[in-house]
Scaffold this motif. Structure first.
Motif, PDB file in Angstrom:
ATOM      1  N   TRP A 136       0.830  -1.216   0.000  1.00 27.93           N
ATOM      2  CA  TRP A 136       0.000   0.000   0.000  1.00 27.93           C
ATOM      3  C   TRP A 136       0.858   1.257   0.000  1.00 27.93           C
ATOM      4  N   LEU A 137       1.982   1.235   0.709  1.00 23.47           N
ATOM      5  CA  LEU A 137       2.860   2.405   0.735  1.00 23.47           C
ATOM      6  C   LEU A 137       3.452   2.683  -0.647  1.00 23.47           C
ATOM      7  N   VAL A 138       3.817   1.630  -1.368  1.00 26.14           N
ATOM      8  CA  VAL A 138       4.296   1.817  -2.739  1.00 26.14           C
ATOM      9  C   VAL A 138       3.185   2.418  -3.597  1.00 26.14           C
ATOM     10  N   ALA A 139       1.964   1.934  -3.418  1.00 28.51           N
ATOM     11  CA  ALA A 139       0.830   2.462  -4.184  1.00 28.51           C
ATOM     12  C   ALA A 139       0.614   3.936  -3.886  1.00 28.51           C
ATOM     13  N   LEU A 140       0.803   4.331  -2.629  1.00 36.41           N
ATOM     14  CA  LEU A 140       0.640   5.737  -2.254  1.00 36.41           C
ATOM     15  C   LEU A 140       1.641   6.617  -2.992  1.00 36.41           C
ATOM     16  N   VAL A 141       2.892   6.153  -3.069  1.00 37.69           N
ATOM     17  CA  VAL A 141       3.924   6.902  -3.796  1.00 37.69           C
ATOM     18  C   VAL A 141       3.567   7.017  -5.274  1.00 37.69           C
ATOM     19  N   VAL A 142       3.154   5.892  -5.873  1.00 39.96           N
ATOM     20  CA  VAL A 142       2.765   5.909  -7.293  1.00 39.96           C
ATOM     21  C   VAL A 142       1.590   6.842  -7.518  1.00 39.96           C
ATOM     22  N   ASN A 143       0.619   6.819  -6.616  1.00 37.13           N
ATOM     23  CA  ASN A 143      -0.560   7.677  -6.742  1.00 37.13           C
ATOM     24  C   ASN A 143      -0.186   9.153  -6.707  1.00 37.13           C
ATOM     25  N   LEU A 144       0.750   9.516  -5.836  1.00 33.64           N
ATOM     26  CA  LEU A 144       1.195  10.914  -5.758  1.00 33.64           C
ATOM     27  C   LEU A 144       1.957  11.320  -7.019  1.00 33.64           C
ATOM     28  N   ILE A 145       2.776  10.395  -7.543  1.00 32.69           N
ATOM     29  CA  ILE A 145       3.519  10.677  -8.777  1.00 32.69           C
ATOM     30  C   ILE A 145       2.551  10.925  -9.937  1.00 32.69           C
ATOM     31  N   LEU A 146       1.437  10.181  -9.948  1.00 36.76           N
ATOM     32  CA  LEU A 146       0.440  10.308 -11.020  1.00 36.76           C
ATOM     33  C   LEU A 146      -0.557  11.434 -10.751  1.00 36.76           C
ATOM     34  N   HIS A 147      -0.318  12.218  -9.682  1.00 41.20           N
ATOM     35  CA  HIS A 147      -1.184  13.347  -9.318  1.00 41.20           C
ATOM     36  C   HIS A 147      -2.600  12.913  -8.954  1.00 41.20           C
ATOM     37  N   CYS A 148      -2.684  11.819  -8.267  1.00 41.36           N
ATOM     38  CA  CYS A 148      -3.945  11.330  -7.680  1.00 41.36           C
ATOM     39  C   CYS A 148      -5.099  11.231  -8.681  1.00 41.36           C
ATOM     40  N   PRO A 149      -5.007  10.282  -9.633  1.00 45.82           N
ATOM     41  CA  PRO A 149      -6.119  10.085 -10.586  1.00 45.82           C
ATOM     42  C   PRO A 149      -7.382   9.636  -9.864  1.00 45.82           C
ATOM     43  N   LYS A 150      -8.507   9.684 -10.563  1.00 50.03           N
ATOM     44  CA  LYS A 150      -9.796   9.354  -9.955  1.00 50.03           C
ATOM     45  C   LYS A 150      -9.778   7.962  -9.350  1.00 50.03           C
TER      46      LYS A 150
END
Length: 295
Positions: A49-63
């Motif tokens: 989940w922590l890796v996913a959080l980093v990826v989500n921030l890099i992608l600017h939090c898509p829907k």
């Protein structure tokens, strides 16, 4: 290079990285006592989940699409059996078996349009069938169940992507970039693993079996798995699931077998080495057939 050629190159590179990491992500845990694995799987899922959080921030939090969490829930359910599988039948054999069922379920659901998804066409269907078949010729009950669950994990995401093209769907306009669903997918994993771990604590009367020495190896294992899955998402987007599934699910078995041979001495004897090389040749042939079916 054409856009299609770039996509193919990106997809195959992502597939290779995913294969190596999937075949290696349980290696850090092999020499540590993990007990029944319930605490360990929660640590692993927290890292994911922590890796996913980093990826989500890099992608600017898509829907965020909640339905994409269902795939994560399915994966976490299959993941509960991983530690017992590795401890009882070994790293290499375990990954070979559940990888085979994973490949079959994931490939067939994409190729034939199961579960409401659009059936995917390939340029050379015969090669695709041969490739998928050769990838599954390796086939222990827990590993079979895990493989089927793992093979269903991307179904919700593919369903959302397919229905995003339909104006009458609630998913109309949803992103076609698989990485945009990583955070929802991994959130489903962490949420489900947390529910299972809490249920386990209740069943154990608040006396769960904890193994602190396995925390860091478990966290590393989760990070490796998460990166591998992100690469798989990229491969799905670039190659389509009907091609990426047989390739990525078959390859890790050989990588894990190499670890079993050279590091853990799980496979010994000339006969077993020859059988392993035969299996590798079959896997490689299947992967190549699947790859060429796209071209």
């Amino acid at each position: 290079m054409s856009s299609n050629g770039t996509d193919l190159t990106t997809g195959f590179i992502a597939s290779i990285v995913a294969i190596v990491l999937f075949g290696s992500n349980f290696v850090p845990l092999k020499k540590y006592e993990t007990g029944d694995g319930m605490f360990l799987q929660w640590v692993l899922c927290a890292a994911i989940w922590l890796v996913a959080l980093v990826v989500n921030l890099i992608l600017h939090c898509p829907k965020f699409w909640p339905f994409a969490m269902v795939g994560g829930c399915i994966w976490a359910t299959g993941n509960i059996a991983v530690v017992p599988i590795i401890k009882t039948i070994g790293l290499g054999l375990g990954i070979l078996i559940w990888g085979s069922l994973n490949a079959l379920t994931g490939w067939a659901s994409s190729r034939f349009g199961w579960f409401g998804m659009d059936a995917e066409e390939v340029a050379k269907p015969l090669l695709n069938y041969i490739g998928a078949g050769l990838s599954v010729v390796r086939g222990c009950s827990l590993a079979v169940i895990s493989g089927i669950l793992y093979g269903s994990t991307f179904v919700p995401i593919i369903y959302i992507k397919d229905h995003s093209k339909r104006n009458d769907s609630i998913y109309a306009g949803a992103s076609q970039n698989d990485l945009d669903y990583v955070f929802a997918h991994f959130s489903g994993i962490f949420l489900t693993s947390t529910v299972y771990f809490l249920a386990y604590c209740v069943a154990m009367k608040n006396n769960p079996k904890l193994h602190p020495e396995a925390v860091l190896p478990g966290f590393l294992s989760g990070v490796l798995w998460a990166i591998a899955t992100c690469c798989w998402f990229v491969a799905n987007h670039s190659l389509s699931a009907v091609v990426s599934f047989p390739i990525i699910t078959a390859g890790p078995g050989f990588i894990a077998a190499m670890w079993g041979v050279f590091m853990f001495k799980e496979i010994q004897g000339r006969k077993n080495y020859l059988l392993m090389m035969l299996a590798f040749c079959i896997i490689l042939t299947g992967a190549l057939c699947t790859a060429f079916s796209k071209i």
